[in-house]
Design a protein around this motif. Structure first.
Motif, PDB file in Angstrom:
ATOM      1  N   TRP A  56       0.833  -1.209   0.000  1.00 16.40           N
ATOM      2  CA  TRP A  56       0.000   0.000   0.000  1.00 16.40           C
ATOM      3  C   TRP A  56       0.867   1.258   0.000  1.00 16.40           C
ATOM      4  N   LEU A  57       1.883   1.286   0.852  1.00  9.18           N
ATOM      5  CA  LEU A  57       2.752   2.463   0.920  1.00  9.18           C
ATOM      6  C   LEU A  57       3.526   2.665  -0.379  1.00  9.18           C
ATOM      7  N   LEU A  58       3.990   1.582  -0.993  1.00  6.60           N
ATOM      8  CA  LEU A  58       4.684   1.711  -2.280  1.00  6.60           C
ATOM      9  C   LEU A  58       3.723   2.176  -3.371  1.00  6.60           C
ATOM     10  N   HIS A  59       2.488   1.717  -3.334  1.00  6.15           N
ATOM     11  CA  HIS A  59       1.481   2.174  -4.293  1.00  6.15           C
ATOM     12  C   HIS A  59       1.261   3.680  -4.149  1.00  6.15           C
ATOM     13  N   LEU A  60       1.135   4.139  -2.916  1.00  5.78           N
ATOM     14  CA  LEU A  60       0.934   5.568  -2.685  1.00  5.78           C
ATOM     15  C   LEU A  60       2.150   6.397  -3.081  1.00  5.78           C
ATOM     16  N   ALA A  61       3.335   5.794  -3.022  1.00  5.30           N
ATOM     17  CA  ALA A  61       4.564   6.495  -3.413  1.00  5.30           C
ATOM     18  C   ALA A  61       4.752   6.509  -4.929  1.00  5.30           C
ATOM     19  N   GLY A  62       3.844   5.853  -5.672  1.00  3.06           N
ATOM     20  CA  GLY A  62       3.931   5.871  -7.126  1.00  3.06           C
ATOM     21  C   GLY A  62       4.563   4.644  -7.731  1.00  3.06           C
ATOM     22  N   TRP A  63       4.838   3.624  -6.944  1.00  3.22           N
ATOM     23  CA  TRP A  63       5.471   2.417  -7.466  1.00  3.22           C
ATOM     24  C   TRP A  63       4.463   1.313  -7.757  1.00  3.22           C
ATOM     25  N   GLY A  64       3.175   1.646  -7.744  1.00  2.27           N
ATOM     26  CA  GLY A  64       2.134   0.698  -8.112  1.00  2.27           C
ATOM     27  C   GLY A  64       1.519   1.129  -9.432  1.00  2.27           C
ATOM     28  N   LYS A  65       0.242   0.786  -9.628  1.00  9.81           N
ATOM     29  CA  LYS A  65      -0.436   1.214 -10.846  1.00  9.81           C
ATOM     30  C   LYS A  65      -1.910   1.415 -10.565  1.00  9.81           C
ATOM     31  N   ALA A  66      -2.551   2.179 -11.409  1.00 10.33           N
ATOM     32  CA  ALA A  66      -3.990   2.372 -11.304  1.00 10.33           C
ATOM     33  C   ALA A  66      -4.706   1.137 -11.848  1.00 10.33           C
ATOM     34  N   THR A  67      -5.989   1.044 -11.601  1.00 11.33           N
ATOM     35  CA  THR A  67      -6.780  -0.051 -12.133  1.00 11.33           C
ATOM     36  C   THR A  67      -6.832   0.042 -13.645  1.00 11.33           C
ATOM     37  N   ASP A  81       4.556   5.687 -11.377  1.00 14.88           N
ATOM     38  CA  ASP A  81       3.258   6.256 -11.723  1.00 14.88           C
ATOM     39  C   ASP A  81       3.165   7.661 -11.149  1.00 14.88           C
ATOM     40  N   THR A  82       3.221   8.649 -12.026  1.00 10.25           N
ATOM     41  CA  THR A  82       3.224  10.036 -11.564  1.00 10.25           C
ATOM     42  C   THR A  82       1.838  10.522 -11.151  1.00 10.25           C
ATOM     43  N   SER A  83       0.785   9.803 -11.503  1.00  9.67           N
ATOM     44  CA  SER A  83      -0.565  10.231 -11.133  1.00  9.67           C
ATOM     45  C   SER A  83      -0.968   9.760  -9.741  1.00  9.67           C
ATOM     46  N   ALA A  84      -0.124   9.013  -9.062  1.00  7.40           N
ATOM     47  CA  ALA A  84      -0.477   8.458  -7.754  1.00  7.40           C
ATOM     48  C   ALA A  84      -0.647   9.541  -6.692  1.00  7.40           C
ATOM     49  N   ARG A  85       0.035  10.636  -6.820  1.00  3.91           N
ATOM     50  CA  ARG A  85      -0.059  11.692  -5.812  1.00  3.91           C
ATOM     51  C   ARG A  85      -1.469  12.281  -5.744  1.00  3.91           C
ATOM     52  N   ARG A  86      -2.148  12.355  -6.892  1.00  3.20           N
ATOM     53  CA  ARG A  86      -3.520  12.872  -6.922  1.00  3.20           C
ATOM     54  C   ARG A  86      -4.532  11.806  -6.542  1.00  3.20           C
ATOM     55  N   GLY A  87      -4.161  10.549  -6.619  1.00  4.24           N
ATOM     56  CA  GLY A  87      -5.077   9.449  -6.333  1.00  4.24           C
ATOM     57  C   GLY A  87      -5.676   8.887  -7.608  1.00  4.24           C
ATOM     58  N   HIS A  88      -5.861   7.592  -7.633  1.00  6.02           N
ATOM     59  CA  HIS A  88      -6.449   6.932  -8.790  1.00  6.02           C
ATOM     60  C   HIS A  88      -7.963   6.833  -8.621  1.00  6.02           C
ATOM     61  N   PRO A  89      -8.711   7.045  -9.688  1.00  8.00           N
ATOM     62  CA  PRO A  89     -10.163   6.873  -9.573  1.00  8.00           C
ATOM     63  C   PRO A  89     -10.504   5.414  -9.295  1.00  8.00           C
ATOM     64  N   ASP A  90     -11.491   5.178  -8.475  1.00 10.89           N
ATOM     65  CA  ASP A  90     -11.960   3.828  -8.130  1.00 10.89           C
ATOM     66  C   ASP A  90     -10.880   2.969  -7.482  1.00 10.89           C
ATOM     67  N   CYS A  91      -9.965   3.567  -6.740  1.00 12.12           N
ATOM     68  CA  CYS A  91      -8.884   2.836  -6.078  1.00 12.12           C
ATOM     69  C   CYS A  91      -9.123   2.853  -4.569  1.00 12.12           C
ATOM     70  N   LEU A  92      -9.337   1.681  -3.990  1.00 12.87           N
ATOM     71  CA  LEU A  92      -9.590   1.592  -2.553  1.00 12.87           C
ATOM     72  C   LEU A  92      -8.393   2.099  -1.752  1.00 12.87           C
ATOM     73  N   GLY A  93      -7.189   1.748  -2.180  1.00 14.25           N
ATOM     74  CA  GLY A  93      -5.989   2.197  -1.469  1.00 14.25           C
ATOM     75  C   GLY A  93      -5.852   3.702  -1.449  1.00 14.25           C
ATOM     76  N   CYS A  94      -6.159   4.341  -2.569  1.00 12.05           N
ATOM     77  CA  CYS A  94      -6.095   5.803  -2.624  1.00 12.05           C
ATOM     78  C   CYS A  94      -7.197   6.433  -1.784  1.00 12.05           C
ATOM     79  N   ARG A  95      -8.393   5.830  -1.781  1.00 14.14           N
ATOM     80  CA  ARG A  95      -9.472   6.358  -0.947  1.00 14.14           C
ATOM     81  C   ARG A  95      -9.139   6.225   0.530  1.00 14.14           C
TER      82      ARG A  95
END
Length: 125
Positions: A56-67, A81-95
């Protein structure tokens, strides 16, 4: 193109790290179960929880991917993934991290301009 075609299977740093840590935790639990060592079961379970947290922390740091699939140029597992800072749409981890929740719920963030009022039907704009 690989054996399975051109699919984005989600190979990311977050995915590989989380899987490696989780497999380690499951191995510890399996060995502890075979040895009858109850403390080892708890230790392995804690490592599995650590795997989820690390992923989860790596995903939030941009090392994961959106759905969904990524563009072919961004499918390499070490592309951040440079869009991770804003949050991915429909992503439970970002929510869970309160990223992208303001735009998804229709609430305007503080300091943003208010959305324009829609023009009623039949009236000139």
């Amino acid at each position: 193109m690989g054996m399975h075609g051109d699919h984005d299977l989600g190979h990311t740093v977050a995915g590989w790290a989380g899987t490696t840590i989780a497999v380690t935790g499951c191995t510890v639990m399996a060995v502890a179960f075979a040895a009858g060592w109850s403390t080892g079961l708890w230790l392995g379970g804690a490592v599995v929880v650590l795997a989820a947290l690390a992923t989860w922390l790596l995903h939030l740091a941009g090392w994961g991917k959106a759905t969904g699939p990524r563009p072919v140029a961004r499918q390499h597992w070490r592309v951040r993934d440079t869009s991770a800072r804003r949050g991915h749409p429909d992503c439970l981890g970002c929510r869970l991290a309160a990223r992208g929740a303001a735009t998804a719920s229709g609430v305007t963030p503080v300091g943003s301009p208010a959305p324009a009022e829609p023009t009623p039907v039949g009236q000139p704009s």
